[in-house]
Design a protein around this motif. Sequence first.
Motif, PDB file in Angstrom:
ATOM      1  N   ALA B 123      26.897  31.706  87.260  1.00 51.55           N
ATOM      2  CA  ALA B 123      28.281  32.189  87.369  1.00 51.55           C
ATOM      3  C   ALA B 123      28.590  33.606  87.253  1.00 51.55           C
ATOM      4  CB  ALA B 123      29.317  31.544  86.622  1.00 51.55           C
ATOM      5  N   GLY B 124      27.824  34.130  86.223  1.00 48.36           N
ATOM      6  CA  GLY B 124      27.853  35.730  86.025  1.00 48.36           C
ATOM      7  C   GLY B 124      27.397  36.223  87.217  1.00 48.36           C
ATOM      8  N   ALA B 125      26.027  36.009  87.636  1.00 44.30           N
ATOM      9  CA  ALA B 125      25.268  36.609  88.761  1.00 44.30           C
ATOM     10  C   ALA B 125      25.907  36.477  90.055  1.00 44.30           C
ATOM     11  CB  ALA B 125      23.964  35.896  88.843  1.00 44.30           C
ATOM     12  N   ALA B 126      26.637  35.125  90.289  1.00 46.07           N
ATOM     13  CA  ALA B 126      27.333  34.938  91.413  1.00 46.07           C
ATOM     14  C   ALA B 126      28.669  35.894  91.598  1.00 46.07           C
ATOM     15  CB  ALA B 126      27.765  33.669  91.589  1.00 46.07           C
ATOM     16  N   LEU B 127      29.260  35.947  90.506  1.00 44.95           N
ATOM     17  CA  LEU B 127      30.447  36.814  90.604  1.00 44.95           C
ATOM     18  C   LEU B 127      29.975  38.362  90.829  1.00 44.95           C
ATOM     19  CD1 LEU B 127      33.386  37.215  90.158  1.00 44.95           C
ATOM     20  CD2 LEU B 127      33.159  37.337  87.753  1.00 44.95           C
ATOM     21  N   GLY B 128      29.048  38.755  90.108  1.00 46.21           N
ATOM     22  CA  GLY B 128      28.631  39.944  90.291  1.00 46.21           C
ATOM     23  C   GLY B 128      28.117  40.198  91.745  1.00 46.21           C
ATOM     24  N   ALA B 129      27.219  39.407  92.308  1.00 48.23           N
ATOM     25  CA  ALA B 129      26.970  39.580  93.657  1.00 48.23           C
ATOM     26  C   ALA B 129      28.150  39.589  94.613  1.00 48.23           C
ATOM     27  CB  ALA B 129      25.994  38.492  93.898  1.00 48.23           C
ATOM     28  N   THR B 130      28.797  38.799  94.488  1.00 48.20           N
ATOM     29  CA  THR B 130      30.054  38.715  95.295  1.00 48.20           C
ATOM     30  C   THR B 130      30.918  40.052  95.153  1.00 48.20           C
ATOM     31  OG1 THR B 130      30.176  36.318  94.927  1.00 48.20           O
ATOM     32  CG2 THR B 130      32.110  37.366  95.801  1.00 48.20           C
ATOM     33  N   VAL B 131      31.134  40.518  93.918  1.00 50.59           N
ATOM     34  CA  VAL B 131      31.948  41.726  93.954  1.00 50.59           C
ATOM     35  C   VAL B 131      31.123  43.010  94.712  1.00 50.59           C
ATOM     36  CG1 VAL B 131      32.326  43.538  92.151  1.00 50.59           C
ATOM     37  CG2 VAL B 131      33.241  41.123  91.642  1.00 50.59           C
ATOM     38  N   ALA B 132      29.999  43.096  94.401  1.00 50.57           N
ATOM     39  CA  ALA B 132      29.099  44.082  95.158  1.00 50.57           C
ATOM     40  C   ALA B 132      29.186  43.808  96.570  1.00 50.57           C
ATOM     41  CB  ALA B 132      27.752  43.968  94.802  1.00 50.57           C
ATOM     42  N   ILE B 133      29.076  42.533  97.059  1.00 47.83           N
ATOM     43  CA  ILE B 133      29.079  42.345  98.664  1.00 47.83           C
ATOM     44  C   ILE B 133      30.604  42.676  99.355  1.00 47.83           C
ATOM     45  CG2 ILE B 133      29.146  40.572 100.520  1.00 47.83           C
ATOM     46  CD1 ILE B 133      26.873  39.205  98.825  1.00 47.83           C
ATOM     47  N   VAL B 134      31.515  42.261  98.326  1.00 45.94           N
ATOM     48  CA  VAL B 134      32.935  42.347  98.994  1.00 45.94           C
ATOM     49  C   VAL B 134      33.500  43.851  98.937  1.00 45.94           C
ATOM     50  CG1 VAL B 134      35.423  41.618  98.585  1.00 45.94           C
ATOM     51  CG2 VAL B 134      33.455  39.948  98.772  1.00 45.94           C
ATOM     52  N   THR B 204      27.850  36.619 104.089  1.00 53.42           N
ATOM     53  CA  THR B 204      26.841  37.074 103.408  1.00 53.42           C
ATOM     54  C   THR B 204      26.860  36.633 101.783  1.00 53.42           C
ATOM     55  OG1 THR B 204      27.476  39.185 104.554  1.00 53.42           O
ATOM     56  CG2 THR B 204      25.964  39.434 102.723  1.00 53.42           C
ATOM     57  N   VAL B 205      28.158  36.235 101.315  1.00 57.23           N
ATOM     58  CA  VAL B 205      27.972  35.897  99.982  1.00 57.23           C
ATOM     59  C   VAL B 205      27.422  34.408  99.744  1.00 57.23           C
ATOM     60  CG1 VAL B 205      29.711  34.867  98.367  1.00 57.23           C
ATOM     61  CG2 VAL B 205      30.021  37.109  99.521  1.00 57.23           C
ATOM     62  N   VAL B 206      28.024  33.498 100.869  1.00 56.33           N
ATOM     63  CA  VAL B 206      27.369  32.377 100.941  1.00 56.33           C
ATOM     64  C   VAL B 206      25.899  32.188 100.924  1.00 56.33           C
ATOM     65  CG1 VAL B 206      27.158  29.926 102.299  1.00 56.33           C
ATOM     66  CG2 VAL B 206      29.340  31.005 101.936  1.00 56.33           C
ATOM     67  N   VAL B 207      25.549  32.829 101.985  1.00 49.82           N
ATOM     68  CA  VAL B 207      23.628  33.053 102.117  1.00 49.82           C
ATOM     69  C   VAL B 207      23.221  33.190 100.954  1.00 49.82           C
ATOM     70  CG1 VAL B 207      21.927  34.139 103.137  1.00 49.82           C
ATOM     71  CG2 VAL B 207      23.822  33.273 104.556  1.00 49.82           C
ATOM     72  N   TRP B 208      23.907  34.502 100.108  1.00 48.84           N
ATOM     73  CA  TRP B 208      23.261  34.845  98.987  1.00 48.84           C
ATOM     74  C   TRP B 208      23.202  33.644  98.014  1.00 48.84           C
ATOM     75  CZ3 TRP B 208      24.245  35.337  93.801  1.00 48.84           C
ATOM     76  CH2 TRP B 208      23.485  36.157  93.021  1.00 48.84           C
ATOM     77  N   SER B 281      16.775  36.958  93.886  1.00 44.19           N
ATOM     78  CA  SER B 281      16.823  35.833  95.052  1.00 44.19           C
ATOM     79  C   SER B 281      17.848  34.852  95.146  1.00 44.19           C
ATOM     80  CB  SER B 281      15.627  34.974  94.316  1.00 44.19           C
ATOM     81  OG  SER B 281      16.334  34.263  93.011  1.00 44.19           O
ATOM     82  N   GLY B 282      19.003  35.315  94.520  1.00 43.91           N
ATOM     83  CA  GLY B 282      20.170  34.553  94.507  1.00 43.91           C
ATOM     84  C   GLY B 282      19.840  33.051  93.640  1.00 43.91           C
ATOM     85  N   LEU B 283      20.929  32.352  94.083  1.00 45.80           N
ATOM     86  CA  LEU B 283      20.951  31.054  93.094  1.00 45.80           C
ATOM     87  C   LEU B 283      20.149  29.879  93.697  1.00 45.80           C
ATOM     88  CD1 LEU B 283      24.744  30.871  91.725  1.00 45.80           C
ATOM     89  CD2 LEU B 283      22.667  32.008  90.908  1.00 45.80           C
ATOM     90  N   ILE B 284      18.655  29.927  93.493  1.00 46.48           N
ATOM     91  CA  ILE B 284      17.830  29.033  93.893  1.00 46.48           C
ATOM     92  C   ILE B 284      17.883  27.943  92.649  1.00 46.48           C
ATOM     93  CG2 ILE B 284      15.312  28.336  94.603  1.00 46.48           C
ATOM     94  CD1 ILE B 284      15.102  31.199  95.054  1.00 46.48           C
ATOM     95  N   GLY B 285      18.292  26.609  93.233  1.00 48.34           N
ATOM     96  CA  GLY B 285      18.412  25.638  92.120  1.00 48.34           C
ATOM     97  C   GLY B 285      17.170  24.567  92.452  1.00 48.34           C
ATOM     98  N   PHE B 286      17.022  23.658  91.519  1.00 49.02           N
ATOM     99  CA  PHE B 286      16.274  22.800  91.270  1.00 49.02           C
ATOM    100  C   PHE B 286      15.111  23.051  90.321  1.00 49.02           C
ATOM    101  CE2 PHE B 286      13.554  19.002  92.001  1.00 49.02           C
ATOM    102  CZ  PHE B 286      12.248  19.384  92.290  1.00 49.02           C
ATOM    103  N   ILE B 287      14.578  24.391  90.644  1.00 48.71           N
ATOM    104  CA  ILE B 287      13.039  24.438  90.096  1.00 48.71           C
ATOM    105  C   ILE B 287      13.549  24.679  88.647  1.00 48.71           C
ATOM    106  CG2 ILE B 287      11.689  26.572  89.892  1.00 48.71           C
ATOM    107  CD1 ILE B 287      11.788  26.985  92.621  1.00 48.71           C
ATOM    108  N   GLY B 288      14.407  25.311  88.040  1.00 46.27           N
ATOM    109  CA  GLY B 288      14.698  25.421  86.590  1.00 46.27           C
ATOM    110  C   GLY B 288      14.748  24.135  85.833  1.00 46.27           C
TER     111      GLY B 288
END
Lengths: 427, 358
Positions: B123-134, B204-208, B281-288
């Motif tokens: 959630a923190g990474a998503a917010l940071g990335a979104t702030v940077a993109i927007v 852009t945000v969604v793809v990230w 890499s953005g939020l790649i799920g499942f692996i962890g």
Amino acid sequence: MTPHETMAPAAAGAPPLYETRALEVALGGQRVLGPLDLRVEHGTFLGIAGPNGSGKTTLLRALTGGVKPTGGEILLEGRPVAHYPAIELARHVAVVPQRFTLDFSFTVEEMVAMGRYARGGSAADTEAVTSALEATGMTPLAGRLVTELSGGERQRALIAQALAQETPTLLLDEPLNNLDLNHQLEIMQLLGRLHGEGKTVVVVLHDLNMAAQYCDDLLLLDQGRSAERGSPSDILDPKTILEVFKVRVAVHRQGSRPYLTPLWSRTPECLPPAGDKHVHVVAGGGAASPLLEELVLRGFAPTVGIVSVFDSDYTTAQRYELEVVSSPPFEPFPREAIDEFDGLAHSADIIVVAPVFFGKGNLAPLHTALQAAQDGKRVVVFTEPPIEERDLCDGEAVALVERLLSAGALEARDTADAVTKIQAASA
Amino acid sequence: MNRSKDPRKDQSWERSRDRRKTYRWVMAALVAALAAAIVTAAIVGAAGLPVQEAFRAFSALFRHGVDATGDFPEWAPRLLLDLRMPRIVLALIVGAALSTAGASFQGIFRNPLAEPYLLGVSAGAALGATVAIVWKPLTALGIYTLPLFAFVGAVAAAFLVYRVATVGGLTTAASLLLSGVAVGSTLTALTSFLMVATERDLHTVVVWLMGGLTTATWTKVFITAPVVVLGFIYMLLMSRRMNLLLMGEERARELGVDSRRTRRSLMLVAALTTAAAVSFSGLIGFIGLMVPHIMRLLVGPDHRRLLPATALFGALLLLVADTVARTAMAPAEIPVGIITAATGGPFFLYLLRVRKGV
């Protein structure tokens, strides 16, 4: 009950293994333990017992460093327990808690090998693990997953894990839970063996008799304080047990160790119904013992007489703290004894004549019983084995019993029958 | 009852021996598969380079460097070196990072359903990335603005979660999980708000958020690799302690582990590792979540074996998924998170049917 120092005799100079000074532990604002002054010497086999809530587990956790004192101090080899880093503490003391969780598919061997962590992984590891498995009888289960173990097997795996630590001291918290008698004895014998090899063993036990059988030193806790400390023979007496556990017990002996059998608890619901009738028993030669035990279990406090001090009925009466009229051995009954016996018969509600062997020397009580029957008192007479077989005085006893029966005394075939009739008569 | 002289010959030790043998086989298979996957990933792609020529270029690259010539276009080695290789290596690094962090969290929380995004990191990474993109701040940093913001967001969120969960010096697993949910959902709400507020950058945000390795560069590799490698080495050094922690903090302490400190530092390292991976890499799920779980079924719960196996399989899985992502619908790219989820779930179901427990 005042807290008093529980000092076992100290060796000169060297600090004891454990020492607590005014130790206090409060959990959630409530004082659970202390103030407690305790010394545990090296090489002891100490049992810690007490009712639920007496602070046993808390004391053990204080010894293992699992809980910090809120008052006073607790020292291990002269240093406060809290000053030991976890890994150093794990080299001095191995702990066996009451239960464990390991919801991952480790094998028993892998779990036991975890105990070697504090020793840092050396060549001695496999040997320690193997002997720990052997000692607890877990070798056939070494490859089994811990998730597939029964309750008793889990217990033994936990003990094996602690044994693998190879520490000079072992602390166990109720290690016999979930174990069948066979394994309970195995574990206590294992602990005894380890103690014999020089280990210090401190074990919290629920079962007083197990503790009495195996521990040399026993600490009784009551409401967080020390109630008694000493050898089982010294401190396990009915008075102490009644005070601490609120249970009435009889103390027997197995070899040199005491063995307790519970009678009843003090709470009103548990008191047997017929407690207030006075039952007076003609005893002798051990004939009355089964009856006396059954009466005590049902809440009666029968009076007993007249018996020689070497008579086993006398021992029984002592064990259950019953009032007994005694006589010196190898003599006819003295006048005072007969008078005392008659006095008790006079105030009794029911008189019972046990299947005693009567000779000329112990006929007096039988006369008393006859007199009581003729005066209208309820009398119960054992007629099995037949009085003819128990008469050693040329028929006098037979005659007395016949007169008893015609005077209205009840017949009893055996102990159970007698008890039924006594209870009916006291209703 | 007969007791054999050497208890090892006893049937009961079978499983311990089985484990060791299985581990060797699994590791060997993974290494072989990785080698094959790396070569395959290098030679397939959307650049219009035939596979045979790509293979020749690949081996020439290794023997003679980027200026090698041979039976392939002269731009081929450079394509491999500058475009495909960094992406491959980054996939390996991110895959290993996420899976080992997941394994660590599962160990710390004694819960096979724990995953690296637990402590608010995602959630923190998503917010940071979104702030940077927007908001596009700090344009001086160029393409590194977004990863930096994502990383800072991830780490800050993790610290926040930890502080919130610590009451009176005590941090329980339960309070951490609850705190993670609380902080995470708050941050996600903020992120969603920003997403709604922007129209132009929504895509852009969604793809990230869906995760991807498209913009991999060697610089990114050199930034993430040390963090991930050091983190892995640390986790490996802690693996015995992690095993003991599985019995609970109290029992681990009785066995000699400084539980509180060990848990705290493991959480920190796992969060940092995750943050490093996620920022690029953005939020790649499942692996962890699934990779450690699957590996536990194969090699057992002992972290000394689990961690290396998890790292290899995580790397392999992400590499394969990323290769599929960029070739299946070439020249378009499918976000790699979709591939990992779509293939991993059924695979795990299969494993559950075949084996019985975790």
